[in-house]
Design a protein around this motif. Structure first.
Motif, PDB file in Angstrom:
ATOM      1  N   LEU A 184       5.591 -10.191   1.463  1.00 32.84           N
ATOM      2  CA  LEU A 184       4.664 -10.384   0.352  1.00 32.84           C
ATOM      3  C   LEU A 184       3.413 -11.159   0.768  1.00 32.84           C
ATOM      4  CD1 LEU A 184       7.150 -11.113  -2.555  1.00 32.84           C
ATOM      5  CD2 LEU A 184       5.782  -9.060  -2.205  1.00 32.84           C
ATOM      6  N   PRO A 231      -0.201  -9.295   3.418  1.00 29.87           N
ATOM      7  CA  PRO A 231      -1.567  -8.815   3.162  1.00 29.87           C
ATOM      8  C   PRO A 231      -2.643  -9.884   3.358  1.00 29.87           C
ATOM      9  CG  PRO A 231      -0.108  -8.009   1.462  1.00 29.87           C
ATOM     10  CD  PRO A 231       0.683  -8.976   2.298  1.00 29.87           C
ATOM     11  N   MET A 232      -2.291 -11.153   3.312  1.00 26.93           N
ATOM     12  CA  MET A 232      -3.289 -12.202   3.554  1.00 26.93           C
ATOM     13  C   MET A 232      -3.812 -12.160   4.983  1.00 26.93           C
ATOM     14  SD  MET A 232      -1.855 -15.524   1.688  1.00 26.93           S
ATOM     15  CE  MET A 232      -1.381 -15.517  -0.017  1.00 26.93           C
ATOM     16  N   TRP A 268      -4.440  -9.385   6.542  1.00 21.04           N
ATOM     17  CA  TRP A 268      -5.252  -8.187   6.680  1.00 21.04           C
ATOM     18  C   TRP A 268      -6.681  -8.445   6.236  1.00 21.04           C
ATOM     19  CZ3 TRP A 268      -1.418  -4.704   3.576  1.00 21.04           C
ATOM     20  CH2 TRP A 268      -0.294  -4.460   4.350  1.00 21.04           C
ATOM     21  N   ARG A 289     -11.712  -6.604  -0.520  1.00 23.60           N
ATOM     22  CA  ARG A 289     -10.345  -6.124  -0.337  1.00 23.60           C
ATOM     23  C   ARG A 289     -10.058  -5.005  -1.328  1.00 23.60           C
ATOM     24  NH1 ARG A 289      -6.483 -10.025   2.212  1.00 23.60           N
ATOM     25  NH2 ARG A 289      -5.065  -8.438   1.446  1.00 23.60           N
ATOM     26  N   THR A 328      -8.048  -3.581  -4.022  1.00 24.19           N
ATOM     27  CA  THR A 328      -7.068  -4.027  -5.000  1.00 24.19           C
ATOM     28  C   THR A 328      -5.970  -2.993  -5.186  1.00 24.19           C
ATOM     29  OG1 THR A 328      -8.845  -5.189  -6.131  1.00 24.19           O
ATOM     30  CG2 THR A 328      -6.802  -4.909  -7.337  1.00 24.19           C
ATOM     31  N   SER A 370      -4.817  -0.688  -3.031  1.00 22.24           N
ATOM     32  CA  SER A 370      -3.901  -0.627  -1.883  1.00 22.24           C
ATOM     33  C   SER A 370      -3.022  -1.882  -1.808  1.00 22.24           C
ATOM     34  CB  SER A 370      -4.670  -0.426  -0.583  1.00 22.24           C
ATOM     35  OG  SER A 370      -5.554  -1.509  -0.363  1.00 22.24           O
ATOM     36  N   ASP A 371      -3.593  -3.052  -2.086  1.00 20.53           N
ATOM     37  CA  ASP A 371      -2.798  -4.284  -2.083  1.00 20.53           C
ATOM     38  C   ASP A 371      -1.761  -4.270  -3.204  1.00 20.53           C
ATOM     39  OD1 ASP A 371      -4.140  -5.234   0.091  1.00 20.53           O
ATOM     40  OD2 ASP A 371      -5.331  -6.715  -1.012  1.00 20.53           O
ATOM     41  N   GLY A 372      -2.158  -3.807  -4.374  1.00 16.65           N
ATOM     42  CA  GLY A 372      -1.217  -3.736  -5.495  1.00 16.65           C
ATOM     43  C   GLY A 372      -0.095  -2.746  -5.229  1.00 16.65           C
ATOM     44  N   TYR A 393       0.996  -1.841  -2.254  1.00 16.54           N
ATOM     45  CA  TYR A 393       1.831  -2.444  -1.216  1.00 16.54           C
ATOM     46  C   TYR A 393       2.794  -3.461  -1.825  1.00 16.54           C
ATOM     47  CZ  TYR A 393       3.251  -5.367   2.668  1.00 16.54           C
ATOM     48  OH  TYR A 393       3.996  -6.083   3.563  1.00 16.54           O
ATOM     49  N   LEU A 394       2.291  -4.340  -2.677  1.00 14.50           N
ATOM     50  CA  LEU A 394       3.154  -5.355  -3.287  1.00 14.50           C
ATOM     51  C   LEU A 394       4.239  -4.721  -4.156  1.00 14.50           C
ATOM     52  CD1 LEU A 394       0.557  -8.103  -4.236  1.00 14.50           C
ATOM     53  CD2 LEU A 394       2.191  -8.113  -2.358  1.00 14.50           C
TER      54      LEU A 394
END
Length: 89
Positions: free
Chosen positions: A35, A38-39, A41, A49, A51, A53-55, A57-58
């Motif tokens: 979790l 991503p920080m 990346w 960033r 949002t 793709s990060d969402g 992924y999470l």
């Protein structure tokens, strides 16, 4: 000098149960690492960033952790389930 009566190897069922308990104990640590990943990346330059793709992924990591926990949970009960092959050794 060798001690008489001590088995050389552990039985299959207790060994697998202990390894599953170890996996269940490490699951939160592994999940926290995934979790927080991503920080690391950081995009190059001044780009923002993503949002979406990060969402995504999470959400996938969260769903994956739930699935792994669900697979591990039945084997961690006190009574346990018998081996499908019927043997301990």
């Amino acid at each position: 000098m060798k001690r008489p009566g001590l088995p050389l190897f552990l039985q299959r069922r207790p060994y697998r149960r202990r390894r599953k308990i170890d996996a269940a104990r490490l699951l939160p640590v592994f999940g926290a690492f995934l979790l927080l990943l991503p920080m690391l990346w950081a995009p190059a330059g001044d780009e923002g960033r993503g949002t979406v793709s990060d969402g995504l992924y999470l959400f996938l990591v969260w769903a994956g952790l739930i699935a792994v926990a669900r697979l591990l949970a039945p084997s961690l009960t006190a009574d346990g389930h018998p081996d499908p092959d019927g043997g301990d050794g």
